[in-house]
Design an enzyme around this catalytic site. Structure first.
Site, PDB file in Angstrom:
ATOM      1  N   ARG A   1       0.834  -1.206   0.000  1.00 28.82           N
ATOM      2  CA  ARG A   1       0.000   0.000   0.000  1.00 28.82           C
ATOM      3  C   ARG A   1       0.872   1.262   0.000  1.00 28.82           C
ATOM      4  O   ARG A   1       0.573   2.243  -0.677  1.00 28.82           O
ATOM      5  CB  ARG A   1      -0.911  -0.014   1.225  1.00 28.82           C
ATOM      6  CG  ARG A   1      -1.865   1.156   1.270  1.00 28.82           C
ATOM      7  CD  ARG A   1      -2.904   0.941   2.371  1.00 28.82           C
ATOM      8  NE  ARG A   1      -3.858   2.029   2.383  1.00 28.82           N
ATOM      9  CZ  ARG A   1      -4.094   2.800   3.428  1.00 28.82           C
ATOM     10  NH1 ARG A   1      -3.465   2.584   4.564  1.00 28.82           N
ATOM     11  NH2 ARG A   1      -4.967   3.765   3.358  1.00 28.82           N
TER      12      ARG A   1
ATOM     13  N   HIS B   1       0.615   4.287  -2.679  1.00 30.68           N
ATOM     14  CA  HIS B   1       0.327   5.654  -2.236  1.00 30.68           C
ATOM     15  C   HIS B   1       1.474   6.602  -2.575  1.00 30.68           C
ATOM     16  O   HIS B   1       1.242   7.771  -2.856  1.00 30.68           O
ATOM     17  CB  HIS B   1       0.029   5.676  -0.739  1.00 30.68           C
ATOM     18  CG  HIS B   1      -1.363   5.256  -0.413  1.00 30.68           C
ATOM     19  ND1 HIS B   1      -2.141   5.924   0.510  1.00 30.68           N
ATOM     20  CD2 HIS B   1      -2.137   4.256  -0.882  1.00 30.68           C
ATOM     21  CE1 HIS B   1      -3.326   5.342   0.586  1.00 30.68           C
ATOM     22  NE2 HIS B   1      -3.341   4.318  -0.246  1.00 30.68           N
TER      23      HIS B   1
ATOM     24  N   ASP C   1       8.883   8.322  -5.794  1.00 30.40           N
ATOM     25  CA  ASP C   1      10.021   9.144  -5.363  1.00 30.40           C
ATOM     26  C   ASP C   1      10.252   9.117  -3.860  1.00 30.40           C
ATOM     27  O   ASP C   1      11.048   9.901  -3.336  1.00 30.40           O
ATOM     28  CB  ASP C   1       9.828  10.586  -5.826  1.00 30.40           C
ATOM     29  CG  ASP C   1       8.657  11.276  -5.138  1.00 30.40           C
ATOM     30  OD1 ASP C   1       7.864  10.601  -4.441  1.00 30.40           O
ATOM     31  OD2 ASP C   1       8.535  12.509  -5.291  1.00 30.40           O
TER      32      ASP C   1
ATOM     33  N   ASN D   1      -3.233   8.802   4.221  1.00 30.23           N
ATOM     34  CA  ASN D   1      -2.007   8.093   4.612  1.00 30.23           C
ATOM     35  C   ASN D   1      -1.858   7.906   6.115  1.00 30.23           C
ATOM     36  O   ASN D   1      -0.886   7.293   6.560  1.00 30.23           O
ATOM     37  CB  ASN D   1      -0.779   8.825   4.065  1.00 30.23           C
ATOM     38  CG  ASN D   1      -0.666   8.672   2.569  1.00 30.23           C
ATOM     39  OD1 ASN D   1      -1.195   7.735   1.987  1.00 30.23           O
ATOM     40  ND2 ASN D   1       0.023   9.600   1.935  1.00 30.23           N
TER      41      ASN D   1
ATOM     42  N   HIS E   1      -5.775  -5.102  -2.650  1.00 27.00           N
ATOM     43  CA  HIS E   1      -6.380  -5.074  -1.319  1.00 27.00           C
ATOM     44  C   HIS E   1      -6.647  -6.479  -0.776  1.00 27.00           C
ATOM     45  O   HIS E   1      -6.853  -6.649   0.416  1.00 27.00           O
ATOM     46  CB  HIS E   1      -7.679  -4.255  -1.345  1.00 27.00           C
ATOM     47  CG  HIS E   1      -7.444  -2.796  -1.524  1.00 27.00           C
ATOM     48  ND1 HIS E   1      -7.205  -2.240  -2.761  1.00 27.00           N
ATOM     49  CD2 HIS E   1      -7.389  -1.777  -0.633  1.00 27.00           C
ATOM     50  CE1 HIS E   1      -7.018  -0.935  -2.615  1.00 27.00           C
ATOM     51  NE2 HIS E   1      -7.125  -0.631  -1.357  1.00 27.00           N
TER      52      HIS E   1
END
Length: 199
Positions: free
Chosen positions: A64, A68, A76, A96, A193
């Site tokens: 995850r 994200h 990055d 987050n 998921h």
């Protein structure tokens, strides 16, 4: 289609997506650290494996984290940056708050800095860790393209671009299209998921 075939199809789609879509604009290479830090892959894999033994939720959390991170500014590692008094970082953005297992990446990076200082980017560590958790949970192994550079910009406000859980199918398709991702990418990433757990 058997459950194992479905799982392999999903993981293969995720593999292709991570290679094709989440690669940086710069030229990436599977052998990027062969001369400068040949033990990088082993260090990350061992760190991820040990963390997964300690915390069975870390594989899903690391996968995850990779998604994200990549969905905001590209892969990055900007999701790792901490907030400062003048800037609330991605890590603290509403979508987050529930991302966990940052300690795994920190641990791998600490070991890499000891083995080969100032060489392996955090962005590549996250990408390798994501590959390793897919492999550890029964998915395919692939050679990660490496050479990503770490970002220096991280804004919590950018996390509003992550697809929220209440979007319908058409809205999700549009959100992914804005990132250059198609319906197959949406299905593959939504399927990720299944690696985690639900409340």
């Amino acid at each position: 289609m058997a459950a194992q075939d479905t799982k392999n199809l999903f993981l293969s789609a995720l593999l292709l997506l991570s290679i094709a879509v989440f690669s940086c604009q710069a030229a990436l290479d599977t052998h990027y650290y062969d001369q400068t830090c040949p033990q990088a892959e082993y260090i990350v894999a061992q760190t991820v494996r040990n963390a997964s033994i300690y915390d069975s939720k870390s594989p899903a959390r690391l996968l995850r984290m990779f998604f994200h991170d990549c969905f905001i500014r590209g892969c990055d590692a900007s999701i790792l940056l901490d907030s400062t008094p003048g800037n609330k970082a991605e890590k603290d953005g509403p979508p987050n708050i529930s991302v966990r297992s940052f300690y795994v990446i920190d641990d791998a990076k600490t070991k890499l800095e000891k083995a080969c200082p100032h060489t392996v980017s955090c962005a590549d560590v996250i990408a390798m860790a994501a590959r390793d958790v897919v492999t550890m949970t029964g998915g395919p192994y692939w050679s990660v393209l490496k050479g990503r550079k770490d970002g220096r910009v991280s804004k919590a406000s950018d996390t509003t671009n992550l697809p929220p859980p209440f979007l319908n199918a058409n809205q999700l398709i549009q959100t992914f299209a804005k990132r250059g991702l198609g319906i197959k990418d949406l299905v593959a990433l939504s399927g990720a998921h299944t690696l985690g757990f639900s409340h």
